[in-house]
Scaffold this motif. Structure first.
Motif, mmCIF file in Angstrom:
data_model
loop_
_atom_site.group_PDB
_atom_site.id
_atom_site.type_symbol
_atom_site.label_atom_id
_atom_site.label_comp_id
_atom_site.label_asym_id
_atom_site.label_seq_id
_atom_site.Cartn_x
_atom_site.Cartn_y
_atom_site.Cartn_z
ATOM 1 N N ARG A 85 0.847 -1.192 0.000
ATOM 2 C CA ARG A 85 0.000 0.000 0.000
ATOM 3 C C ARG A 85 0.885 1.247 0.000
ATOM 4 O O ARG A 85 1.807 1.368 0.793
ATOM 5 N N LEU A 86 0.572 2.172 -0.873
ATOM 6 C CA LEU A 86 1.404 3.354 -1.045
ATOM 7 C C LEU A 86 0.703 4.573 -0.475
ATOM 8 O O LEU A 86 -0.521 4.726 -0.605
ATOM 9 N N PRO A 87 1.458 5.491 0.152
ATOM 10 C CA PRO A 87 0.846 6.748 0.610
ATOM 11 C C PRO A 87 0.475 7.631 -0.579
ATOM 12 O O PRO A 87 1.167 7.630 -1.605
ATOM 13 N N VAL A 88 -0.592 8.386 -0.398
ATOM 14 C CA VAL A 88 -1.071 9.259 -1.462
ATOM 15 C C VAL A 88 -0.570 10.671 -1.186
ATOM 16 O O VAL A 88 -0.756 11.204 -0.085
ATOM 17 N N LEU A 89 0.070 11.256 -2.172
ATOM 18 C CA LEU A 89 0.535 12.635 -2.088
ATOM 19 C C LEU A 89 -0.522 13.529 -2.748
ATOM 20 O O LEU A 89 -0.835 13.355 -3.937
ATOM 21 N N SER A 90 -1.022 14.468 -1.969
ATOM 22 C CA SER A 90 -1.998 15.418 -2.510
ATOM 23 C C SER A 90 -1.378 16.818 -2.505
ATOM 24 O O SER A 90 -0.308 17.037 -1.943
ATOM 25 N N GLY A 91 -2.087 17.751 -3.097
ATOM 26 C CA GLY A 91 -1.581 19.120 -3.208
ATOM 27 C C GLY A 91 -0.625 19.291 -4.386
ATOM 28 O O GLY A 91 0.016 20.336 -4.500
ATOM 29 N N ILE A 92 -0.488 18.302 -5.264
ATOM 30 C CA ILE A 92 0.412 18.379 -6.424
ATOM 31 C C ILE A 92 -0.456 18.350 -7.683
ATOM 32 O O ILE A 92 -1.333 17.493 -7.840
ATOM 33 N N ARG A 93 -0.146 19.271 -8.587
ATOM 34 C CA ARG A 93 -0.930 19.372 -9.807
ATOM 35 C C ARG A 93 -0.033 19.189 -11.020
ATOM 36 O O ARG A 93 1.078 19.703 -11.078
ATOM 37 N N PHE A 94 -0.539 18.420 -11.966
ATOM 38 C CA PHE A 94 0.139 18.231 -13.253
ATOM 39 C C PHE A 94 -0.718 18.852 -14.334
ATOM 40 O O PHE A 94 -1.936 18.696 -14.347
ATOM 41 N N GLU A 95 -0.088 19.540 -15.214
ATOM 42 C CA GLU A 95 -0.784 20.066 -16.375
ATOM 43 C C GLU A 95 -0.438 19.185 -17.578
ATOM 44 O O GLU A 95 0.725 19.052 -17.951
ATOM 45 N N ARG A 96 -1.471 18.564 -18.128
ATOM 46 C CA ARG A 96 -1.287 17.670 -19.270
ATOM 47 C C ARG A 96 -0.225 16.616 -18.936
ATOM 48 O O ARG A 96 0.860 16.569 -19.512
ATOM 49 N N PHE A 97 -0.605 15.775 -18.027
ATOM 50 C CA PHE A 97 0.353 14.780 -17.536
ATOM 51 C C PHE A 97 0.773 13.821 -18.649
ATOM 52 O O PHE A 97 -0.038 13.326 -19.411
ATOM 53 N N VAL A 98 2.079 13.545 -18.665
ATOM 54 C CA VAL A 98 2.685 12.541 -19.557
ATOM 55 C C VAL A 98 3.616 11.702 -18.689
ATOM 56 O O VAL A 98 4.414 12.261 -17.914
ATOM 57 N N PRO A 99 3.529 10.373 -18.770
ATOM 58 C CA PRO A 99 4.438 9.543 -17.969
ATOM 59 C C PRO A 99 5.905 9.924 -18.218
ATOM 60 O O PRO A 99 6.339 10.090 -19.355
ATOM 61 N N GLY A 100 6.610 10.073 -17.123
ATOM 62 C CA GLY A 100 8.010 10.480 -17.206
ATOM 63 C C GLY A 100 8.258 11.860 -16.625
ATOM 64 O O GLY A 100 9.426 12.250 -16.460
ATOM 65 N N GLN A 101 7.198 12.603 -16.319
ATOM 66 C CA GLN A 101 7.379 13.920 -15.709
ATOM 67 C C GLN A 101 7.911 13.775 -14.280
ATOM 68 O O GLN A 101 7.673 12.778 -13.607
ATOM 69 N N ARG A 102 8.580 14.832 -13.816
ATOM 70 C CA ARG A 102 9.199 14.815 -12.489
ATOM 71 C C ARG A 102 8.509 15.812 -11.563
ATOM 72 O O ARG A 102 8.032 16.870 -11.991
ATOM 73 N N LEU A 103 8.513 15.471 -10.267
ATOM 74 C CA LEU A 103 8.006 16.380 -9.250
ATOM 75 C C LEU A 103 9.032 17.477 -8.981
ATOM 76 O O LEU A 103 10.205 17.351 -9.368
#
Length: 397
Positions: free
Chosen positions: A278-296
């Motif tokens: 089970r993984l913790p969920v990170l909220s408060g982060i927004r992606f615009e037009r998400f594409v796999p491979g983007q970095r936080l």
């Protein structure tokens, strides 16, 4: 007979031939011409007979016995040896044949014969040396010729082998098999498609760095190593990214969960990978037009590393929280608000997590749950190291 015995006796005075010649000359002068010729013929016959006998006796005396070369003559032969030396006898016989000038100089005859023999020996030796040199030269020439022939044959064989290898290697080393290790969330088709194999690709002309770069273009792959395995195989060793948390993304079709690794790479949708826990969920982060491979953002990478470290050691404190909300303070700072599972009181912490502070937060929550008025607590602040309660009434004031 008396004359023969007198010839065998050694000389004591003048040479016999000289005295005999004087006597003959004195007798011939007193006789008439006819008698002179008859006496001369008789003396010539007598001298010839004596000379032939002397030559035979001398030959017997000079002939050595078998195996006795260079030794003295037999004693019996000495009794019949002529009183005159052999050289005088030879000279006397030669004188009768008309070569008296040469007979009078026996040393000269020997001196003429000896150099001739030496010359013949030297000529034979020189001829032998020259023949030996010619033979050696012929052998060395044959050896050089054979060495050159060997080198030429070896060179031709090398060329033939090179041509054979050039023609056969592409066929023998053509890639017919691909072995992939380390696959969990990727498929073999994804890897083989990235290799771009064709009938012209073999282990010799395969561009391994380009293959590795194309495989790394897949965001699920953290690292890759491609190696050749002769005669016809490529071995691909993969290290895939591991999800340590997930991020919720709002899309047109709804909210979707994105897997994030410890380097902050959002590499895949959660429904496309197999999560180990089970993984913790990170909220408060927004992606615009998400594409796999983007970095936080960069300032969140230490937090993701802390989550990965806790999950490796003791993941239970982390699993007690259902959500971790990221509240940005500035471009390089943020705070965390953790929501415990089954409880309504959140806990505020700095942007770094440890198993110790998470365990302390859970212990405080258990203590407050047994007290009266716990429902009035809005949040618990652990940022300063001192536990601070914030109630709803205080917030209203």
């Amino acid at each position: 007979m008396a004359e023969l015995l007198s010839l065998t006796k050694p000389r004591t005075g003048a040479a016999y031939p000289a005295s005999k010649a004087l006597r003959d000359v004195s007798v011939s002068e007193t006789r008439p011409d006819g008698a002179k010729k008859t006496a001369a013929a008789a003396r010539s016959a007598e001298n010839m007979e004596k000379t032939s006998y002397l030559e035979r006796s001398t030959a017997r005396r000079e002939t050595a016995l078998a195996g006795a070369s260079g030794r003295a003559a037999h004693p019996a032969a000495r009794n019949f040896a002529p009183s005159a030396p052999l050289n005088d006898l030879r000279s006397e016989s030669l004188g009768r044949s008309g070569n008296r000038a040469e007979a009078d100089s026996p040393g000269l005859t020997r001196s003429k014969q000896k150099p001739r023999k030496l010359y013949d020996q030297k000529a034979v030796s020189i001829a032998k040396t020259l023949s030996d040199r010619e033979r050696l030269a012929e052998k060395s020439g044959e050896g050089r010729l054979s060495d050159n022939a060997k080198l030429m044959i070896a060179f031709i064989l090398l060329i033939a082998m090179g041509v054979g290898l050039y023609l056969s290697v592409p066929e023998v080393t053509r890639v017919n098999k691909v072995s992939v290790n380390g696959m969990f969330n990727t498929t073999e088709k994804e890897i083989t498609d990235a290799l771009l194999l064709s009938p012209d690709i073999n282990l010799v002309n395969a561009d391994v760095p380009a293959m590795e770069a194309r495989i790394l273009a897949n965001p699920k792959i953290a690292s890759v190593k491609v190696r050749r395995a002769f005669p016809d195989q490529l071995i691909v060793n993969l290290v895939e990214r591991k999800a340590v948390a997930c991020v919720l993304v709002n899309e047109e079709i709804g909210t979707k969960s994105i897997a994030v690794d410890e380097e902050g790479v959002a590499f895949a949708y959660m429904d496309s990978i197999a999560a180990a826990a089970r993984l913790p969920v990170l909220s408060g982060i927004r992606f615009e037009r998400f594409v796999p491979g983007q970095r936080l953002p960069e300032f969140l990478r230490p937090l993701l590393g802390d989550i990965a470290e806790i999950a490796k050691g003791s993941p239970s404190p982390l699993e007690a929280f259902s959500e971790i909300k990221v509240e940005k303070i500035s471009d390089s700072e943020a705070e965390l608000l953790l929501f415990p599972t089954g409880r309504s009181v959140p806990i505020r912490m700095p942007a770094r997590l440890t198993s110790k502070n998470l365990g302390s937060a859970l212990l405080v929550l258990d203590i407050l749950a047994s007290r009266q008025g716990a429902e009035k607590i809005e949040e618990i602040d652990f940022r300063t190291g001192t536990i601070v309660y914030r109630t709803k009434e205080a917030q209203a004031d």
